[in-house]
Design a protein around this motif. Structure first.
Motif, short mmCIF file in Angstrom:
data_model
loop_
_atom_site.label_atom_id
_atom_site.label_comp_id
_atom_site.label_asym_id
_atom_site.label_seq_id
_atom_site.Cartn_x
_atom_site.Cartn_y
_atom_site.Cartn_z
N VAL A 37 0.86 -1.39 -0.07
CA VAL A 37 0.10 0.02 0.25
C VAL A 37 1.03 1.22 -0.01
O VAL A 37 0.46 2.37 0.64
N VAL A 38 2.17 1.19 -0.37
CA VAL A 38 2.95 2.40 -0.75
C VAL A 38 3.49 2.03 -1.93
O VAL A 38 3.56 1.20 -2.58
N PRO A 39 4.03 3.27 -2.73
CA PRO A 39 4.40 3.20 -4.27
C PRO A 39 5.69 2.86 -4.32
O PRO A 39 6.67 2.24 -3.39
N VAL A 40 6.09 2.70 -5.60
CA VAL A 40 7.52 2.30 -6.13
C VAL A 40 7.89 3.49 -6.71
O VAL A 40 7.28 4.05 -7.70
N VAL A 41 9.00 4.45 -6.17
CA VAL A 41 9.44 5.47 -6.89
C VAL A 41 10.94 5.31 -6.93
O VAL A 41 11.46 5.32 -5.73
N ASP A 42 11.51 4.68 -7.84
CA ASP A 42 12.87 4.34 -7.88
C ASP A 42 13.57 4.23 -9.27
O ASP A 42 12.66 3.95 -10.21
N ARG A 43 14.67 4.07 -9.44
CA ARG A 43 15.57 3.81 -10.53
C ARG A 43 15.33 2.06 -10.97
O ARG A 43 15.35 1.55 -9.78
N VAL A 44 15.35 1.73 -12.22
CA VAL A 44 15.22 0.25 -12.25
C VAL A 44 16.65 -0.26 -12.36
O VAL A 44 17.31 0.06 -13.42
N PRO A 45 16.94 -1.12 -11.40
CA PRO A 45 18.17 -1.86 -11.69
C PRO A 45 18.42 -2.46 -13.08
O PRO A 45 17.40 -3.17 -13.60
N GLY A 46 19.75 -2.34 -13.55
CA GLY A 46 19.92 -2.95 -14.92
C GLY A 46 19.57 -2.30 -16.08
O GLY A 46 19.84 -2.73 -17.45
N LEU A 47 18.78 -1.11 -16.01
CA LEU A 47 18.37 -0.38 -17.18
C LEU A 47 18.61 1.24 -16.70
O LEU A 47 17.68 1.92 -16.47
N ASN A 48 19.59 1.60 -17.17
CA ASN A 48 20.04 3.01 -16.85
C ASN A 48 19.19 3.85 -17.31
O ASN A 48 19.08 3.95 -18.63
N GLY A 49 18.85 4.81 -16.55
CA GLY A 49 17.90 5.75 -17.37
C GLY A 49 16.55 5.74 -17.04
O GLY A 49 15.71 6.61 -17.44
N LEU A 50 16.00 4.50 -16.61
CA LEU A 50 14.56 4.20 -16.71
C LEU A 50 14.11 4.48 -14.89
O LEU A 50 14.81 4.04 -13.97
N ILE A 51 13.23 5.17 -14.63
CA ILE A 51 12.64 5.55 -13.29
C ILE A 51 11.15 5.18 -13.49
O ILE A 51 10.42 5.46 -14.20
N ILE A 52 10.63 4.44 -12.25
CA ILE A 52 9.26 4.07 -12.14
C ILE A 52 8.64 4.89 -11.21
O ILE A 52 9.06 5.06 -9.96
N ALA A 53 7.63 5.38 -11.26
CA ALA A 53 6.71 6.14 -10.13
C ALA A 53 5.35 5.79 -10.19
O ALA A 53 4.56 6.21 -11.00
N THR A 54 5.13 4.66 -9.60
CA THR A 54 3.69 3.94 -9.70
C THR A 54 3.16 3.38 -8.35
O THR A 54 3.81 3.27 -7.30
N GLY A 55 2.15 2.80 -8.16
CA GLY A 55 1.47 2.07 -7.17
C GLY A 55 1.13 3.19 -6.01
O GLY A 55 1.32 2.66 -4.87
N MET A 56 0.74 4.17 -6.42
CA MET A 56 0.16 5.24 -5.31
C MET A 56 -0.82 4.70 -4.55
O MET A 56 -1.13 5.59 -3.38
N SER A 57 -1.48 3.75 -4.98
CA SER A 57 -2.44 2.99 -4.19
C SER A 57 -3.77 3.77 -3.46
O SER A 57 -4.23 3.83 -2.26
N GLY A 58 -3.96 4.74 -4.22
CA GLY A 58 -5.18 5.69 -4.05
C GLY A 58 -4.83 6.91 -3.39
O GLY A 58 -5.57 7.83 -2.89
N HIS A 59 -3.43 7.12 -3.04
CA HIS A 59 -2.94 8.35 -2.17
C HIS A 59 -2.34 9.39 -3.18
O HIS A 59 -1.62 10.21 -2.61
N GLY A 60 -2.31 9.06 -4.46
CA GLY A 60 -1.31 9.84 -5.44
C GLY A 60 -1.79 11.36 -5.75
O GLY A 60 -0.97 12.04 -5.92
#
Length: 458
Positions: free
Chosen positions: A391-414
């Motif tokens: 119930v908390v998001p992912v906000v992070d760089r993706v290991p193994g793929l330089n330059g990609l950041i994910i910001a998702t899974g805000m779980s209704g709090h975004g």
């Protein structure tokens, strides 16, 4: 920008295209998703001197960013989210002034009502976190709740609240108009925003992002932020990246104008209500939601077990999602850069509201406010909330793929926290300190053996 439109509910696919900027050949950062996270991130990145492009497959804020309750809530947040949310609350107020009041921002407080001693004790337990950050949350007695929320004629036959926790500094905004207004602000400051422009795939070389392939052409870049809400998991899985994200349907309804019972936002165990600037209320069934069973739901079943037990009473399971939904059985999981992608097949994720739940909401409102009775419903809608197992998001760089950041899974709090994460994402793409401890939101927590600690919902 073309053909603006005043609306009082979720942005639809039929809403005229408002953002049709030319596709640049190259930028520093491509933001995938024109929701609250993506738009605020693009605004702040541009102000930091970066060249940014926002690509939205449908319309800006057409999905959960215009379908949420409109709460800007510090109250009841996860311990790791609260400092970010406190900053976000200040940023919302600043942004409202910058847009000339177009976001509809107002401070009216958030009140978490309790109908039982057990729920009241749970409400009170969160005050420890509030005190850590000197937030103005306090407990209310039954008499104080009765003074705060206007219920003439309420008696023993009416629903009774034993007390509440209350944060007076919390706020609200009109979701359907707020994010397009911020997008206009970003556009005026030089950010190209392009609707009806799905990003089909990333273009990579040697483990580095080198650009994106959109349905309208190629854009060179070295960093990409995926803030695509319920579609994020499907997009990144096409590139071999797995996150345990699911989406649940939440129904909301809008009443006709009625007398004010509370100027802010409030919720108990089965009813949430929020004053609208048009004189009505947004109503919802508290934490009630519908979960569609699909391939991802099966794949991530065990990761969701820690939180499932607590939320099982609030969940209605559906055996299959409608065609074209991110986790529908027939939705394609593989496509090439010259093929039409699932994001073009469904421009706007527009689930039907749960009409049975709407009637239950009306009944619950009437029991709490007998002097008003069952409210007239002008409109009902639903949105798909992107969720994570804790119930908390992912906000992070993706290991193994330089330059990609994910910001998702805000779980209704975004919606409320959007500006805060926009600031964090800006620092991340610059390689600067983000100003907050975001280790709780790391990408690796689902695979590094960590015990998942579910955060609060509402």
């Amino acid at each position: 920008m073309t053909n603006t439109q005043t609306i009082s509910g979720p942005v639809q696919q039929s809403t005229p295209i408002r953002f049709a900027d030319a596709l640049p050949d190259a930028v520093d950062v491509v933001v995938i998703g024109g929701g609250v996270i993506g738009i605020f991130a693009a605004l702040y990145m541009s102000r930091a001197g970066l060249k940014v492009l926002v690509c939205e497959k449908g319309r800006v804020a057409c999905e959960q960013s215009s379908r949420n309750w409109g709460w800007i809530r510090q109250h009841g947040r996860d311990r790791a989210e609260l400092p970010i949310m406190m900053e976000a609350s200040r940023l919302w107020e600043e942004t409202d002034k910058e847009t000339g009041g177009k976001t509809g921002f107002k401070r009216g407080g958030v009140c978490y009502l309790a109908s039982s001693e057990a729920k009241l004790a749970r409400r009170e337990s969160w005050l420890e976190i509030a005190r850590e950050h000197q937030l103005d949350t306090r407990m209310l007695s039954k008499a104080e709740v009765d003074a705060l929320i206007d219920r003439p004629g309420a008696n023993g036959n009416s629903h009774q609240w034993l007390g509440a926790s209350y944060t007076p500094s919390d706020a609200r905004a009109e979701a359907w108009q707020a994010i397009p207004a911020v997008a206009e602000l970003a556009q005026d400051e030089g950010v190209p925003v392009r609707e009806n422009c799905a990003v089909r795939m990333l273009y990579t070389e040697g483990g580095n992002v080198k650009g994106v392939v959109t349905e309208d052409g190629f854009v060179k870049c070295e960093q990409v932020v995926v803030a695509a809400g319920a579609w994020t998991s499907l997009f990144v899985k096409r590139h071999g990246i797995n996150i345990p994200q699911l989406s649940v349907r939440s129904t909301v309804c809008q009443t006709a104008p009625m007398p004010e019972v509370f100027k802010g936002n409030a919720a108990d165990e089965t009813l949430a209500f929020r004053r609208r600037n048009d004189g009505g209320y947004n109503l919802a069934g508290g934490a009630r939601h519908d979960c569609y069973i699909g391939p991802d739901a099966f794949r991530h079943f065990f990761k969701y077990l820690p939180v499932a037990a607590e939320h099982l009473p609030d969940t209605t399971f559906k055996f299959a999602a409608p065609n074209g939904f991110p986790d529908a059985w027939g939705t394609s999981r593989k496509w090439t850069d010259d093929e039409k992608s699932p994001f073009e097949n469904m421009r706007v994720l527009d689930p039907e509201p749960n009409i049975k739940q709407v009637e239950t909401i009306r009944e619950n409102f009437a029991v709490r406010f007998p002097h008003l009775g069952k409210p007239e419903i002008k409109k009902a809608w639903a949105g798909m909330i992107d969720c994570m197992p804790d119930v908390v998001p992912v906000v992070d760089r993706v290991p193994g793929l330089n330059g990609l950041i994910i910001a998702t899974g805000m779980s209704g709090h975004g919606f409320g926290i959007g500006p805060g994460f926009g600031k964090i994402l800006t620092a991340m793409v610059q390689g600067k300190p983000v100003g907050h401890d975001i280790s709780r939101f790391r990408f690796s927590r689902f695979t590094d053996g960590s015990k998942l600690e579910p955060g609060p919902s509402i």
